[in-house]
Scaffold this motif. Structure first.
Motif, PDB file in Angstrom:
ATOM      1  N   GLN A  39       0.872  -1.178   0.000  1.00 33.15           N
ATOM      2  CA  GLN A  39       0.000   0.000   0.000  1.00 33.15           C
ATOM      3  C   GLN A  39       0.907   1.224   0.000  1.00 33.15           C
ATOM      4  N   THR A  40       0.921   1.963  -1.113  1.00 28.90           N
ATOM      5  CA  THR A  40       1.884   3.065  -1.254  1.00 28.90           C
ATOM      6  C   THR A  40       1.524   4.289  -0.409  1.00 28.90           C
ATOM      7  N   ASN A  43      -0.497   6.902  -4.460  1.00 26.37           N
ATOM      8  CA  ASN A  43      -0.344   6.359  -5.814  1.00 26.37           C
ATOM      9  C   ASN A  43       0.024   7.423  -6.840  1.00 26.37           C
ATOM     10  N   LEU A  47       3.237   5.967  -8.652  1.00 22.47           N
ATOM     11  CA  LEU A  47       2.841   5.121  -9.783  1.00 22.47           C
ATOM     12  C   LEU A  47       2.743   5.921 -11.080  1.00 22.47           C
ATOM     13  N   TYR A  78       3.755  -3.112 -11.640  1.00 22.63           N
ATOM     14  CA  TYR A  78       2.956  -3.032 -10.414  1.00 22.63           C
ATOM     15  C   TYR A  78       1.540  -3.524 -10.711  1.00 22.63           C
ATOM     16  N   LYS A  80      -2.275  -3.788  -9.724  1.00 18.65           N
ATOM     17  CA  LYS A  80      -3.344  -3.167  -8.929  1.00 18.65           C
ATOM     18  C   LYS A  80      -4.590  -4.043  -9.007  1.00 18.65           C
ATOM     19  N   LEU A  95       5.868   1.051 -10.736  1.00 20.74           N
ATOM     20  CA  LEU A  95       6.133   1.635  -9.426  1.00 20.74           C
ATOM     21  C   LEU A  95       7.541   2.209  -9.371  1.00 20.74           C
ATOM     22  N   SER A 115       2.571   4.325   4.495  1.00 18.72           N
ATOM     23  CA  SER A 115       2.657   3.222   3.532  1.00 18.72           C
ATOM     24  C   SER A 115       2.735   1.892   4.285  1.00 18.72           C
ATOM     25  N   ASP A 149      -0.210  -5.013  -5.321  1.00 21.23           N
ATOM     26  CA  ASP A 149      -0.906  -4.050  -4.479  1.00 21.23           C
ATOM     27  C   ASP A 149      -1.822  -4.762  -3.473  1.00 21.23           C
ATOM     28  N   LYS A 151      -4.870  -4.328  -3.537  1.00 17.27           N
ATOM     29  CA  LYS A 151      -5.988  -4.713  -4.394  1.00 17.27           C
ATOM     30  C   LYS A 151      -5.583  -5.760  -5.427  1.00 17.27           C
TER      31      LYS A 151
END
Length: 214
Positions: A39-40, A43, A47, A78, A80, A95, A115, A149, A151
């Motif tokens: 979890q950044t 984003n 990203l 990356y 998602k 990423l 994060s 991610d 997600k």
């Protein structure tokens, strides 16, 4: 009947034969690891779409090639949420990585880390990401070695082809929709998926991979 299924949901529409088959079949969570990823917390900052960056600075490491560690690279693929994708995950997002994603890992607000670089040992491993939100459950194979991610929660099985075919089967979608009738599929739901054999899974996967490559 209740004890045959973990957490004892009430499935009055499952007949005795199917419940017996379900209860005697090993589950996905018994034989493989299932994890949520990074979890950044920002984003927009970390990203980019792959066409926004210099492609020469993106790590492209196919899953079919041996992995000996991560070289110095500016961007990495990356994964998602699914966003309508199924079977294979294309390289869509990248990423900011160098050096070792430290900018992401040190992301703070008011003195607290925002994060969540969780399950790092699974980054760049061969896996199958599955949909976390939506009416219908779908899964797709990591096309290249990637960071995933929260997600893009993923399964890391021994047999990628069988797992992708199983998770995209009509039976699996029906089971998972019953296990979780909401629009949010969780790691715990995937762990309860029975490992029903899929006939000719390797051939199906190989044909799909060829078509996707073309």
């Amino acid at each position: 009947r209740f004890r045959a299924i973990k957490e004892q949901p009430i499935f009055y529409w499952w007949n005795e034969d199917f419940i017996n088959r379900y209860s005697t079949t090993p589950k996905l969570g018994d034989e493989t690891d299932i994890r949520v990823g990074l979890q950044t917390a920002n984003n927009i900052r970390f990203l980019r779409q792959i066409w926004e960056v210099d492609s020469k600075k993106v790590l492209i490491h196919p899953i079919c090639q041996p992995y000996f560690g991560l070289p110095r690279t500016k961007w990495v693929p990356y994964i998602k949420g699914a966003e309508g994708r199924v079977w294979f995950e294309p390289i869509s997002d990248v990423l900011s990585w160098e050096p070792n994603a430290l900018a992401v890992k040190l992301m703070e607000r008011d003195g607290e880390q925002t994060s969540r670089p969780q399950n790092e040992k699974y980054y760049f491993q061969v896996g199958v990401a599955f949909k976390s939100t939506g009416k219908h459950f779908t899964a797709r194979c990591h096309r290249v070695r990637s960071v995933f991610d929260v997600k893009g929660q993923s399964v890391f099985p021994r047999n990628i082809g069988n797992t992708v075919c199983l998770m995209n089967s009509k039976t699996a979608r029906s089971i998972l929709s019953a296990l979780n009738p909401s629009i949010s599929f969780q790691v715990g739901d995937a762990k309860r998926l029975p490992l029903f054999p899929i006939e000719s899974a390797d051939e199906i996967f190989a044909q799909l991979e060829t078509s996707f490559t073309q």
